[in-house]
Design an enzyme around this catalytic site. Structure first.
Site, PDB file in Angstrom:
ATOM      1  N   GLU A  61       0.821  -1.210   0.000  1.00 25.10           N
ATOM      2  CA  GLU A  61       0.000   0.000   0.000  1.00 25.10           C
ATOM      3  C   GLU A  61       0.856   1.262   0.000  1.00 25.10           C
ATOM      4  OE1 GLU A  61      -2.047  -3.451   1.869  1.00 25.10           O
ATOM      5  OE2 GLU A  61      -0.150  -2.414   2.263  1.00 25.10           O
ATOM      6  N   TYR A 129       9.554 -12.984   5.675  1.00 25.06           N
ATOM      7  CA  TYR A 129       8.760 -12.053   6.466  1.00 25.06           C
ATOM      8  C   TYR A 129       8.926 -12.341   7.955  1.00 25.06           C
ATOM      9  CZ  TYR A 129       6.155 -11.181   2.117  1.00 25.06           C
ATOM     10  OH  TYR A 129       5.793 -10.860   0.835  1.00 25.06           O
ATOM     11  N   ARG A 131       6.629 -10.735  10.546  1.00 26.69           N
ATOM     12  CA  ARG A 131       5.551  -9.791  10.777  1.00 26.69           C
ATOM     13  C   ARG A 131       4.481 -10.304  11.730  1.00 26.69           C
ATOM     14  NH1 ARG A 131       3.572  -9.492   4.601  1.00 26.69           N
ATOM     15  NH2 ARG A 131       2.749  -7.489   5.315  1.00 26.69           N
ATOM     16  N   ARG A 194      -1.108 -13.580  -0.910  1.00 30.02           N
ATOM     17  CA  ARG A 194       0.139 -14.009  -0.285  1.00 30.02           C
ATOM     18  C   ARG A 194      -0.089 -15.369   0.373  1.00 30.02           C
ATOM     19  NH1 ARG A 194       1.567 -10.477  -3.027  1.00 30.02           N
ATOM     20  NH2 ARG A 194       2.831  -8.638  -2.535  1.00 30.02           N
ATOM     21  N   GLY A 307       3.894  -4.599  -9.579  1.00 30.31           N
ATOM     22  CA  GLY A 307       2.437  -4.597  -9.525  1.00 30.31           C
ATOM     23  C   GLY A 307       1.894  -3.369  -8.810  1.00 30.31           C
ATOM     24  N   ASP A 308       2.573  -2.950  -7.738  1.00 32.13           N
ATOM     25  CA  ASP A 308       2.149  -1.756  -7.017  1.00 32.13           C
ATOM     26  C   ASP A 308       2.337  -0.513  -7.879  1.00 32.13           C
ATOM     27  OD1 ASP A 308       1.731  -3.455  -4.817  1.00 32.13           O
ATOM     28  OD2 ASP A 308       3.804  -3.190  -4.158  1.00 32.13           O
TER      29      ASP A 308
END
Length: 366
Positions: A61, A129, A131, A194, A307-308
């Site tokens: 984002e 990751y 997270r 994901r 892609g973003d």
């Protein structure tokens, strides 16, 4: 919740949101987005061998937010970070890129997430990751509420990553959908599946619930089945198992399969279905038909974040009032900049740089 999101949706409400978008600048941001942004460490080879790492930030984002800001749009980010140095780096970087972070929150009881990039082959990068239990995964509804209360955006941009992080983050995203509908904000959803965060079955359950509230759906061709009505999709993204009921599978025409899947989603109330096809470009489907745009040829350096960047270009052109061809053209251009540059967002172009890809090799801009 699914029934609540579905009520009042359809062509009439979509046209109302389109009209609000075309009215011009609101007091609020052009685009509001939120999700987890992590501190990123990028190595130069196998992590087990050690060496130096480049420090930056990364998050789907926030990548979109930065891309839009560089193109001259007002963007707000309402994610959560830890009360730590990594969180300060996230907020400092976003501020430096012109992204409004007044609605962002700092969690004193959880750390900022971490992502490690491990280039393993020239065109293969492994991502690790860290997270679980992070501040970003504990995002609360009140952060989204604050962002909308300050001034509703013209466009709300969501990804399928945020609802996969935790029940709290999922609730915050659903609340944002409600607020977007109440304030006539256009909703853009990038599926961004994901596999390390949730199963295809769990993803499909959430995404199908959201679809009636989505105006612009962006997905890769193997993510699209996750959004189809129950009983019409099967198999995890990337498995090539096809979509029962739509004529998909290796023995069928892929273009016809995409068209059939997009048609089902348009019937569900989505205004535009944009399918990212990687090196083959992108195809957009609307109620008036479809349009394909080939990819912009560039020397590939790093595909992470492409892609973003594509989404940022598409939304930028939408905000500018461009037609479908113009939206796809800018999207493949910004995506190409990302592919041609190292990092998640660092190569995002400014508006003045959009034409640089047409320059012949070896050009020196003086």
């Amino acid at each position: 919740m699914s029934e609540e999101l579905s009520q009042g949706q359809g062509r009439a409400s979509r046209e109302t949101r389109r009209a609000a978008l075309c009215e011009g600048r609101r007091p609020g941001p052009d685009v509001l987005t939120f999700g987890e942004t992590m501190i990123s460490l990028r190595g130069s080879g196998p992590l087990k061998l050690g060496g130096t790492m480049a420090v930056s930030i990364a998050g789907a984002e926030s990548n979109v937010a930065i891309g839009l800001s560089r193109l001259g749009h007002r963007v707000g980010w309402a994610g959560a970070v830890g009360n730590d140095e990594a969180g300060q780096l996230v907020l400092r970087t976003l501020r430096a890129e012109g992204v409004e972070v007044s609605a962002a929150s700092t969690d004193p009881d959880a750390p900022t997430g971490l992502i490690l990039f491990e280039p393993r082959l020239p065109e293969v990068t492994r991502v690790h990751y860290y997270r679980a239990g992070s501040a970003g995964s504990r995002l609360q509804e009140d952060a989204v509420e604050r962002a909308f209360s300050a001034a509703p955006p013209r466009v709300l941009h969501l990804t399928g990553i945020t609802p996969a992080l935790s029940p709290a983050a999922r609730s915050a995203a659903r609340h944002a959908l409600r607020l977007a509908r109440q304030n006539d904000s256009l909703v853009c959803l990038d599926v961004n599946f994901r596999a390390r965060l949730w199963t295809p079955e769990d993803a499909a359950q959430v995404l199908r619930e959201w679809i009636p509230s989505v105006d612009i759906l962006i997905a890769s061709d193997d993510e699209l089945p996750l959004c189809l009505p129950a009983g019409l999709s099967a198999g995890a993204p990337g498995t090539g198992t096809g979509t029962p009921g739509t004529g998909s599978g290796p023995q069928h025409d892929p273009a016809a399969t995409l068209a059939a899947q997009a048609g089902l989603l348009l019937e569900q109330g989505v205004g535009e279905v944009v399918v990212k096809l990687g090196a083959d470009g992108a195809t957009a489907f609307t109620g008036d038909g479809s349009l394909h745009r080939p990819a912009q040829p560039v020397r590939a350096v790093d595909a992470v974040g492409a892609g973003d960047a594509f989404v940022a270009g598409y939304l930028s052109a939408l905000l500018d009032g461009a037609d479908l061809a113009g939206r796809l053209a800018r999207a493949v251009t910004t995506g190409a900049f990302a592919v041609a540059s190292p990092g998640d967002w660092e190569g995002a172009p400014t508006r003045a740089e959009l034409g640089m890809l047409s320059a012949p090799p070896g050009t020196v801009v003086r």
